[in-house]
Structure formats: structure tokens, C-alpha cells
Design a protein around this motif. Structure first.
Motif, PDB file in Angstrom:
ATOM      1  N   GLY A 129     -18.508  16.886  -9.803  1.00  0.00           N
ATOM      2  CA  GLY A 129     -17.788  17.701  -8.848  1.00  0.00           C
ATOM      3  C   GLY A 129     -16.121  17.887  -9.159  1.00  0.00           C
ATOM      4  N   VAL A 130     -15.409  18.088  -8.222  1.00  0.00           N
ATOM      5  CA  VAL A 130     -13.975  18.455  -8.568  1.00  0.00           C
ATOM      6  C   VAL A 130     -13.357  17.179  -8.900  1.00  0.00           C
ATOM      7  CG1 VAL A 130     -11.851  19.347  -7.395  1.00  0.00           C
ATOM      8  CG2 VAL A 130     -13.981  20.413  -6.808  1.00  0.00           C
ATOM      9  N   VAL A 131     -12.586  17.250 -10.018  1.00  0.00           N
ATOM     10  CA  VAL A 131     -12.115  15.956 -10.601  1.00  0.00           C
ATOM     11  C   VAL A 131     -10.649  16.146 -10.705  1.00  0.00           C
ATOM     12  CG1 VAL A 131     -12.130  14.203 -12.586  1.00  0.00           C
ATOM     13  CG2 VAL A 131     -14.291  15.482 -11.703  1.00  0.00           C
ATOM     14  N   LYS A 132      -9.829  15.654 -10.050  1.00  0.00           N
ATOM     15  CA  LYS A 132      -8.271  15.712 -10.125  1.00  0.00           C
ATOM     16  C   LYS A 132      -7.830  14.359 -10.072  1.00  0.00           C
ATOM     17  CE  LYS A 132      -8.322  20.116 -10.174  1.00  0.00           C
ATOM     18  NZ  LYS A 132      -7.649  20.940 -11.279  1.00  0.00           N
ATOM     19  N   TRP A 133      -8.141  13.314 -11.079  1.00  0.00           N
ATOM     20  CA  TRP A 133      -7.561  12.035 -10.826  1.00  0.00           C
ATOM     21  C   TRP A 133      -6.305  11.844 -11.112  1.00  0.00           C
ATOM     22  CZ3 TRP A 133      -9.105   7.316  -9.095  1.00  0.00           C
ATOM     23  CH2 TRP A 133     -10.549   7.365  -8.663  1.00  0.00           C
ATOM     24  N   GLU A 134      -5.645  12.736 -12.130  1.00  0.00           N
ATOM     25  CA  GLU A 134      -4.261  12.480 -12.301  1.00  0.00           C
ATOM     26  C   GLU A 134      -3.319  12.914 -11.110  1.00  0.00           C
ATOM     27  OE1 GLU A 134      -1.120  14.268 -15.451  1.00  0.00           O
ATOM     28  OE2 GLU A 134      -3.030  14.282 -15.949  1.00  0.00           O
ATOM     29  N   THR A 135      -3.724  14.078 -10.554  1.00  0.00           N
ATOM     30  CA  THR A 135      -2.914  14.339  -9.190  1.00  0.00           C
ATOM     31  C   THR A 135      -3.214  13.255  -8.252  1.00  0.00           C
ATOM     32  OG1 THR A 135      -3.518  16.794  -9.560  1.00  0.00           O
ATOM     33  CG2 THR A 135      -3.084  15.947  -7.136  1.00  0.00           C
ATOM     34  N   PHE A 136      -4.539  12.684  -8.013  1.00  0.00           N
ATOM     35  CA  PHE A 136      -4.388  11.525  -7.093  1.00  0.00           C
ATOM     36  C   PHE A 136      -3.581  10.391  -7.407  1.00  0.00           C
ATOM     37  CE2 PHE A 136      -6.614   7.351  -6.033  1.00  0.00           C
ATOM     38  CZ  PHE A 136      -6.584   7.585  -4.550  1.00  0.00           C
ATOM     39  N   LEU A 137      -3.598  10.033  -8.592  1.00  0.00           N
ATOM     40  CA  LEU A 137      -2.785   8.680  -8.916  1.00  0.00           C
ATOM     41  C   LEU A 137      -1.305   8.984  -9.083  1.00  0.00           C
ATOM     42  CD1 LEU A 137      -5.284   7.791 -12.059  1.00  0.00           C
ATOM     43  CD2 LEU A 137      -4.869   6.586 -10.005  1.00  0.00           C
ATOM     44  N   THR A 138      -0.907  10.215  -9.352  1.00  0.00           N
ATOM     45  CA  THR A 138       0.416  10.090  -9.434  1.00  0.00           C
ATOM     46  C   THR A 138       1.195  11.092  -8.235  1.00  0.00           C
ATOM     47  OG1 THR A 138       0.454  12.298 -10.338  1.00  0.00           O
ATOM     48  CG2 THR A 138       0.381  10.489 -11.854  1.00  0.00           C
ATOM     49  N   GLN A 139       0.317  11.592  -7.254  1.00  0.00           N
ATOM     50  CA  GLN A 139       0.936  12.189  -5.995  1.00  0.00           C
ATOM     51  C   GLN A 139       0.428  11.796  -4.797  1.00  0.00           C
ATOM     52  OE1 GLN A 139       0.777  16.687  -6.541  1.00  0.00           O
ATOM     53  NE2 GLN A 139       1.073  16.482  -9.035  1.00  0.00           N
ATOM     54  N   GLU A 140      -0.638  11.677  -4.711  1.00  0.00           N
ATOM     55  CA  GLU A 140      -1.346  11.209  -3.561  1.00  0.00           C
ATOM     56  C   GLU A 140      -1.504   9.945  -3.129  1.00  0.00           C
ATOM     57  OE1 GLU A 140      -4.575  14.966  -2.969  1.00  0.00           O
ATOM     58  OE2 GLU A 140      -5.389  13.324  -4.258  1.00  0.00           O
ATOM     59  N   LEU A 141      -1.640   8.920  -4.129  1.00  0.00           N
ATOM     60  CA  LEU A 141      -1.719   7.326  -3.919  1.00  0.00           C
ATOM     61  C   LEU A 141      -0.423   6.814  -3.524  1.00  0.00           C
ATOM     62  CD1 LEU A 141      -3.660   4.830  -3.759  1.00  0.00           C
ATOM     63  CD2 LEU A 141      -3.793   4.950  -6.082  1.00  0.00           C
ATOM     64  N   PRO A 142       0.502   6.998  -4.642  1.00  0.00           N
ATOM     65  CA  PRO A 142       1.730   6.311  -4.580  1.00  0.00           C
ATOM     66  C   PRO A 142       2.510   6.267  -3.179  1.00  0.00           C
ATOM     67  CG  PRO A 142       1.496   7.675  -6.611  1.00  0.00           C
ATOM     68  CD  PRO A 142       0.504   7.930  -5.960  1.00  0.00           C
ATOM     69  N   PRO A 143       2.352   7.537  -2.387  1.00  0.00           N
ATOM     70  CA  PRO A 143       3.047   7.269  -0.864  1.00  0.00           C
ATOM     71  C   PRO A 143       2.335   6.399  -0.063  1.00  0.00           C
ATOM     72  CG  PRO A 143       2.770   9.698  -1.847  1.00  0.00           C
ATOM     73  CD  PRO A 143       2.093   8.571  -2.615  1.00  0.00           C
ATOM     74  N   VAL A 144       0.987   6.372  -0.385  1.00  0.00           N
ATOM     75  CA  VAL A 144       0.338   5.297   0.381  1.00  0.00           C
ATOM     76  C   VAL A 144       0.713   3.948   0.026  1.00  0.00           C
ATOM     77  CG1 VAL A 144      -1.980   4.558   1.140  1.00  0.00           C
ATOM     78  CG2 VAL A 144      -1.582   6.929   0.836  1.00  0.00           C
ATOM     79  N   ILE A 145       0.686   3.494  -1.037  1.00  0.00           N
ATOM     80  CA  ILE A 145       1.234   2.342  -1.504  1.00  0.00           C
ATOM     81  C   ILE A 145       2.616   1.941  -1.104  1.00  0.00           C
ATOM     82  CG2 ILE A 145       1.399   0.523  -3.702  1.00  0.00           C
ATOM     83  CD1 ILE A 145      -1.360   1.642  -2.816  1.00  0.00           C
ATOM     84  N   ALA A 146       3.456   3.065  -1.268  1.00  0.00           N
ATOM     85  CA  ALA A 146       4.813   2.499  -0.498  1.00  0.00           C
ATOM     86  C   ALA A 146       4.920   2.413   0.723  1.00  0.00           C
ATOM     87  CB  ALA A 146       5.720   3.908  -1.069  1.00  0.00           C
ATOM     88  N   SER A 147       4.262   3.111   1.627  1.00  0.00           N
ATOM     89  CA  SER A 147       4.016   3.242   3.156  1.00  0.00           C
ATOM     90  C   SER A 147       3.506   1.826   3.786  1.00  0.00           C
ATOM     91  CB  SER A 147       3.793   4.344   3.872  1.00  0.00           C
ATOM     92  OG  SER A 147       2.434   4.767   3.529  1.00  0.00           O
ATOM     93  N   GLN A 148       2.435   1.498   3.062  1.00  0.00           N
ATOM     94  CA  GLN A 148       1.486   0.336   3.555  1.00  0.00           C
ATOM     95  C   GLN A 148       1.761  -0.844   2.895  1.00  0.00           C
ATOM     96  OE1 GLN A 148      -2.744   1.145   4.258  1.00  0.00           O
ATOM     97  NE2 GLN A 148      -2.273   3.549   4.794  1.00  0.00           N
ATOM     98  N   PHE A 149       2.331  -0.707   1.742  1.00  0.00           N
ATOM     99  CA  PHE A 149       2.415  -2.041   1.008  1.00  0.00           C
ATOM    100  C   PHE A 149       3.753  -2.652   0.561  1.00  0.00           C
ATOM    101  CE2 PHE A 149      -2.144  -0.733   0.718  1.00  0.00           C
ATOM    102  CZ  PHE A 149      -2.617  -1.756   1.249  1.00  0.00           C
ATOM    103  N   GLY A 150       4.652  -1.938   0.684  1.00  0.00           N
ATOM    104  CA  GLY A 150       6.136  -1.737   0.511  1.00  0.00           C
ATOM    105  C   GLY A 150       6.308  -1.790  -1.138  1.00  0.00           C
ATOM    106  N   SER A 151       5.606  -0.824  -1.459  1.00  0.00           N
ATOM    107  CA  SER A 151       6.096  -0.403  -2.926  1.00  0.00           C
ATOM    108  C   SER A 151       7.497   0.092  -3.078  1.00  0.00           C
ATOM    109  CB  SER A 151       4.998   0.618  -3.589  1.00  0.00           C
ATOM    110  OG  SER A 151       5.415   1.111  -4.810  1.00  0.00           O
ATOM    111  N   ASP A 152       8.099  -0.424  -4.177  1.00  0.00           N
ATOM    112  CA  ASP A 152       9.405   0.220  -4.314  1.00  0.00           C
ATOM    113  C   ASP A 152       9.543   1.917  -4.496  1.00  0.00           C
ATOM    114  OD1 ASP A 152       9.385   0.172  -7.103  1.00  0.00           O
ATOM    115  OD2 ASP A 152      10.473  -1.621  -7.339  1.00  0.00           O
ATOM    116  N   GLY A 153       8.467   2.180  -5.230  1.00  0.00           N
ATOM    117  CA  GLY A 153       8.392   3.519  -5.567  1.00  0.00           C
ATOM    118  C   GLY A 153       9.043   3.851  -6.836  1.00  0.00           C
TER     119      GLY A 153
END
Length: 328
Positions: A129-153
Motif C-alpha cells: 500500500g501507501v508506505v510513509k513510515w518516516e513521516t509517521f514516526l517523525t511528524q505524526e506520532l511524536p505530538p501524540v506522545i507529547a500530548s497523551q504521555f508527557g513526552s518532553d518533545g
């Protein structure tokens, strides 16, 4: 005489009572161990589904929550070639949940990505399918970890094994301002070199994908951009950990051809892959040092391409590389 007999009988009764009490105590302890557990600490965790606009799907992500209070650094742990969509090898095969239970760091473990090299593919693939893992790991996932799990970012690290060892090094080189540390366990950092490039093409094919859709026809500019060996200069401000073995059959009797328990299938899976990783990793370490970068290196005379080897080196990477880089 009767007095002595009564005294002896009393002693026997007291002994029997003590034995019964001791037996009951042992049984209670046994049942407690059975029903309460072994007492081995595990990290508090959560499974979240994070939507990727880039790939138009939800990605399951297991987060091992940081121990303690306050903003926490984050380690992203990537799976290998045959990564399942509903779990992750680090969770299945290693003690990662126990090891990080008392550490002030969020450990982010995405599911899926088998055969993708966790990269952004040039074209959609009929199978993957459409594979964009680098975008997911560096742009889409980090804000979720910051907002939901207190990542310092700010304090982030990434690690991978085999296929994703290469991926982790590429992610760190492509995003040096995001990752402060990176670890490759039995990766293939000379990705565009003859032999290794063909091995990557075969690996992607084993998972049903076509590597031409990933980085184009070898040796395209995209292949070269995703070769860690050619991009070591980007890691001058990043802490780097590199480990691999030689695939020595002396490590495990099941992969030793002269052993009575020799398993030829296991040998084919665990020995040549690690031998190739050792050669590639040595060349990568030499390139790092030429660029003035001093990595932590664990290229050993033993070790095969398997999880017990990677578990050991994850522990080592935490103490020597991740913890110092992340301020722990």
C-alpha cells in the motif's frame, strides 16, 4: 515413667503443630506466588491507535509509560523484517517491559511495518500500500506522545534491529535535530553497496513488496540518501551505538553443524544474516570514526541473528548511550 511418656507425647504434638504451621505457611506462599504473581515489575503501559494521514490508516502503538513524574524523554523501538501488525517483537521476545519499568523514559513501540524499512516509499505498492513510515514516526506520532504521555518533545532516541537497524540510522541521519541518540542492533548500514542492496530487495520481496516502489531502481539517488554509510556526517551531534556479531555457530549448538542438535533451517536464518551484519557494521563504524564521530561499538566474536543478542545490547545501549544522551 508415665510422666516421661506424657512429656514425650506433648513434645510430639508440639512438633506436629509446628510442622503443620510450617506447611500451611509454605502453601500460602505458593498460592500467593500463583495468584499474585512473581513480583517482577512491569512498566505501566497503554495501547493507542494513532491515525496516519500520510498512510490513511490507524497504527497500533504500545507505550511503556515513564516511571516518575514530570516531562520524560522518549525512545522509539522499531521491529524487524517480519513485524506483525498486531504486536511487536520487542514485546514478544524480550524483557523490555521489565527492563524499563523503573526508568523515567517513555518507550514507544509501534506495530507493523514489516518489509517497509520504516521509510517513505516513492510509490504506492500493490501489496504494502501507501508506505510513509518516516513521516509517521517523525511528524505524526511524536505530538501524540507529547500530548497523551508527557513526552518532553526534545530528548528523543530511536533503535532498531536487523532491517530496522538500518532504518534507525537513516531516521537519525535525516532528522539530526530530533534524535539525540540512535542504536543499530545487527543492522545493515551499507545499504546501497552491491550485495547489500540486492539483499534488501530480496527482503522486501519476501514480504510481498517491490523495492523499486520504495527507493526506485538501484542505485538511484534515493538509494544513496538511505544508505547510512554515506551519510555519517549528519550524526556529528548524535550519540551512536552499533552492535553486531559474527554469526559464530559456536554461540548456539542448534546452529553448529557438528552438533547433534543442529537445525539447518535455524542456521540459515541466524548465521549468514549476522555475518553480513558484522561486515557492514564494521565498515560503518570505520566511516563514523573517519568523520570524527566516536560511537559505542559492540561488534563481538560471537552472537547470532536473534532476540537474546538484541535484548542484551538494548540494555547496554541504555546505560552507555541513551541514558546519558537523554539526561537520565
Amino acid at each position: 515413667m508415665f510422666s516421661r511418656a506424657r512429656s514425650a507425647l506433648g513434645s510430639l504434638r508440639r512438633l506436629r503443630s509446628s510442622l503443620i504451621f510450617g506447611l500451611v505457611t509454605v502453601l500460602i506462599a505458593a498460592f500467593a506466588a500463583t495468584f499474585i504473581g512473581t513480583g517482577v515489575a512491569q512498566a505501566d503501559s497503554a495501547l493507542v491507535y494513532v491515525h496516519s494521514d500520510a498512510m490513511n490508516k490507524d497504527i497500533p502503538v504500545k507505550v511503556l509509560k515513564a516511571a516518575g513524574e514530570g516531562p520524560a524523554p522518549t525512545i522509539y523501538l522499531l521491529d524487524g523484517l517480519r513485524a506483525p501488525d498486531d504486536n511487536n517483537g520487542w514485546l514478544i521476545e524480550t524483557d523490555v517491559e521489565q527492563f524499563f519499568a523503573d526508568k523515567h523514559v517513555n518507550v514507544v513501540i509501534p506495530f507493523g511495518g514489516g518489509g517497509t524499512f520504516y521509510t517513505d516509499w516513492e510509490k504506492p505498492d500493490p501489496k504494502l500500500g501507501v508506505v510513509k513510515w518516516e513521516t509517521f514516526l517523525t511528524q505524526e506520532l511524536p505530538p501524540v506522545i507529547a500530548s497523551q504521555f508527557g513526552s518532553d518533545g526534545v530528548n528523543n532516541a530511536v533503535a532498531g534491529l536487523s532491517m530496522s537497524g538500518t532504518s534507525a540510522l537513516n531516521l537519525a541521519a535525516h532528522h539530526p535535530d530530533f534524535y539525540k541518540a540512535v542504536a543499530s542492533f545487527s543492522g545493515y548500514p551499507s545499504a546501497s553497496s552491491p550485495g547489500y542492496a540486492q539483499g534488501i530487495q530480496v527482503s522486501v520481496g519476501e514480504m510481498g513488496g517491490n523495492a523499486r516502489n520504495m527507493w526506485g531502481a538501484w542505485p538511484s539517488a534515493t538509494w544513496l540518501a538511505n544508505d547510512p554509510l554515506l551519510n555519517v556526517g549528519a550524526l556529528r551531534n548524535t550519540k551512536v551505538f552499533v552492535s553486531a556479531g559474527t554469526g559464530s555457530p559456536l554461540t548456539d549448538p542448534t546452529v553448529n553443524p557438528v552438533s547433534g542438535s543442529f537445525d539447518p533451517v535455524k542456521f540459515a536464518q541466524m548465521v549468514p544474516l549476522e555475518t553480513a551484519s558484522g561486515l557492514s557494521s564494521r565498515a560503518y563504524v570505520a566511516a563514523l570514526r573517519t568523520a570524527g564521530i566516536n560511537p559505542e561499538v559492540r561488534i563481538t566474536g560471537t552472537g547470532t541473528h536473534w532476540w537474546n543478542f538484541w535484548e542484551e545490547h538494548l540494555h547496554d545501549a541504555w546505560f552507555t548511550t541513551f541514558a546519558p544522551a537523554l539526561g537520565q
